[in-house]
Design a protein around this motif. Structure first.
Motif, PDB file in Angstrom:
ATOM      1  N   LYS A  42       0.611  -1.154  -0.045  1.00 20.63           N
ATOM      2  CA  LYS A  42      -0.086   0.050   0.000  1.00 20.63           C
ATOM      3  C   LYS A  42       1.042   1.021  -0.170  1.00 20.63           C
ATOM      4  N   ASN A  43       0.789   1.966  -0.688  1.00 23.22           N
ATOM      5  CA  ASN A  43       1.381   3.422  -1.072  1.00 23.22           C
ATOM      6  C   ASN A  43       0.425   4.479  -0.918  1.00 23.22           C
ATOM      7  N   VAL A  44       0.282   5.324   0.011  1.00 18.29           N
ATOM      8  CA  VAL A  44      -0.436   6.747   0.284  1.00 18.29           C
ATOM      9  C   VAL A  44       0.577   7.770  -0.119  1.00 18.29           C
ATOM     10  N   GLN A  45      -0.081   8.512  -1.099  1.00 17.34           N
ATOM     11  CA  GLN A  45       0.719   9.698  -1.522  1.00 17.34           C
ATOM     12  C   GLN A  45       0.831  10.833  -0.964  1.00 17.34           C
ATOM     13  N   LEU A  46      -0.402  11.022  -0.039  1.00 17.51           N
ATOM     14  CA  LEU A  46      -0.460  12.214   0.969  1.00 17.51           C
ATOM     15  C   LEU A  46       0.577  12.198   1.999  1.00 17.51           C
ATOM     16  N   SER A  47       0.952  10.845   2.235  1.00 19.08           N
ATOM     17  CA  SER A  47       1.903  10.772   3.448  1.00 19.08           C
ATOM     18  C   SER A  47       3.224  10.917   3.213  1.00 19.08           C
ATOM     19  N   ARG A  48       3.460  11.313   1.797  1.00 19.01           N
ATOM     20  CA  ARG A  48       5.047  11.460   1.337  1.00 19.01           C
ATOM     21  C   ARG A  48       5.410  12.799   1.624  1.00 19.01           C
ATOM     22  N   ASN A  49       6.591  13.266   1.465  1.00 20.63           N
ATOM     23  CA  ASN A  49       7.206  14.424   1.803  1.00 20.63           C
ATOM     24  C   ASN A  49       6.584  15.387   0.753  1.00 20.63           C
ATOM     25  N   PRO A  50       6.913  16.959   0.863  1.00 20.26           N
ATOM     26  CA  PRO A  50       6.114  17.847  -0.038  1.00 20.26           C
ATOM     27  C   PRO A  50       6.824  17.992  -1.407  1.00 20.26           C
ATOM     28  N   GLU A  51       8.127  17.355  -1.629  1.00 18.47           N
ATOM     29  CA  GLU A  51       8.377  17.429  -2.995  1.00 18.47           C
ATOM     30  C   GLU A  51       7.633  16.929  -4.040  1.00 18.47           C
ATOM     31  N   LYS A  52       7.607  17.248  -5.019  1.00 20.24           N
ATOM     32  CA  LYS A  52       6.619  17.368  -6.131  1.00 20.24           C
ATOM     33  C   LYS A  52       7.509  16.354  -7.397  1.00 20.24           C
ATOM     34  N   PHE A  53       6.719  15.226  -7.817  1.00 18.47           N
ATOM     35  CA  PHE A  53       7.169  14.261  -8.538  1.00 18.47           C
ATOM     36  C   PHE A  53       6.181  13.367  -9.233  1.00 18.47           C
ATOM     37  N   VAL A  54       6.523  12.574 -10.171  1.00 19.73           N
ATOM     38  CA  VAL A  54       5.180  11.782 -10.766  1.00 19.73           C
ATOM     39  C   VAL A  54       5.808  10.488 -10.636  1.00 19.73           C
ATOM     40  N   ILE A  55       4.760   9.367 -10.749  1.00 20.15           N
ATOM     41  CA  ILE A  55       5.261   8.117 -10.723  1.00 20.15           C
ATOM     42  C   ILE A  55       4.523   7.268 -12.154  1.00 20.15           C
ATOM     43  N   PHE A  56       5.475   6.569 -12.796  1.00 18.73           N
ATOM     44  CA  PHE A  56       4.734   5.824 -13.731  1.00 18.73           C
ATOM     45  C   PHE A  56       5.186   4.408 -13.520  1.00 18.73           C
ATOM     46  N   GLN A  57       4.043   3.681 -13.279  1.00 18.36           N
ATOM     47  CA  GLN A  57       4.014   2.016 -12.600  1.00 18.36           C
ATOM     48  C   GLN A  57       3.492   1.253 -13.806  1.00 18.36           C
TER      49      GLN A  57
END
Length: 179
Positions: A42-57
């Motif tokens: 499970k990956n929750v994106q709001l819990s990550r640090n504030p740096e901006k990036f994108v994920i392609f999976q």
């Protein structure tokens, strides 16, 4: 053995986060491949640090689920998702899937954000990736090289790869949307 078949044999992560301070307009942040079987992914994106990036999976096998603002999207074999981080998104292994096997790249930089926004506006967040996709082949080949020698990459070569991958993905998705 093709690059995709070789990438399917790999598991692990490679990170270039130490180069974030360069503030390049397009840069790969990290790569990885995983085989998940325990339904605890499970990956929750709001819990990550504030740096901006994108994920392609991209899903090699099994089914992932992407939840964005309460809307559920399936990401089965042959599909990929593109998301912005941070965002109100969560991605998990589907409860019905015994295996979730995927490869990913995370990218950052102003040019990345613009290109990904264009892809999402035209094609949505869940993308169909053809088996002969040049972008997927590039990603698998590069991931294999990184796993063989993770410390040998030059950050400017990484930026060049990230840009080439992203433009190839854009071209493929725009061509798919026209068909």
């Amino acid at each position: 053995m093709t690059q995709q078949e070789l990438a399917r044999q790999q598991s692990g992560d490679v990170s270039f986060r130490r180069f974030q301070s360069l503030k390049l307009p397009c840069l790969s942040r990290s790569y990885g491949a995983q085989k998940v079987t325990g339904h605890n992914y499970k990956n929750v994106q709001l819990s990550r640090n504030p740096e901006k990036f994108v994920i392609f999976q991209y899903t090699f096998q099994g089914v992932g689920e992407l939840l964005i603002n309460g809307v559920r999207y399936e990401v089965p074999e042959g599909k990929a998702f593109l998301i912005f981080v941070p965002s109100a998104s969560v991605y998990v292994q589907s409860p019905d899937a015994a295996l979730y096997h995927f490869i990913y790249i995370s990218l950052m930089g102003d040019m990345v954000m613009d290109i990904v926004q264009r892809i999402i506006e035209k094609c949505g967040m869940v993308l169909t990736i053809r088996p002969d996709s040049q972008a997927l082949e590039m990603l698998c080949e590069h991931f294999n090289q990184l796993m063989a020698s993770p410390s040998s990459q030059d950050i400017y070569e990484e930026a060049g790869f990230a840009w080439s991958f992203l433009l190839t993905l854009l071209k493929e998705q725009e061509n798919n949307a026209q068909e």
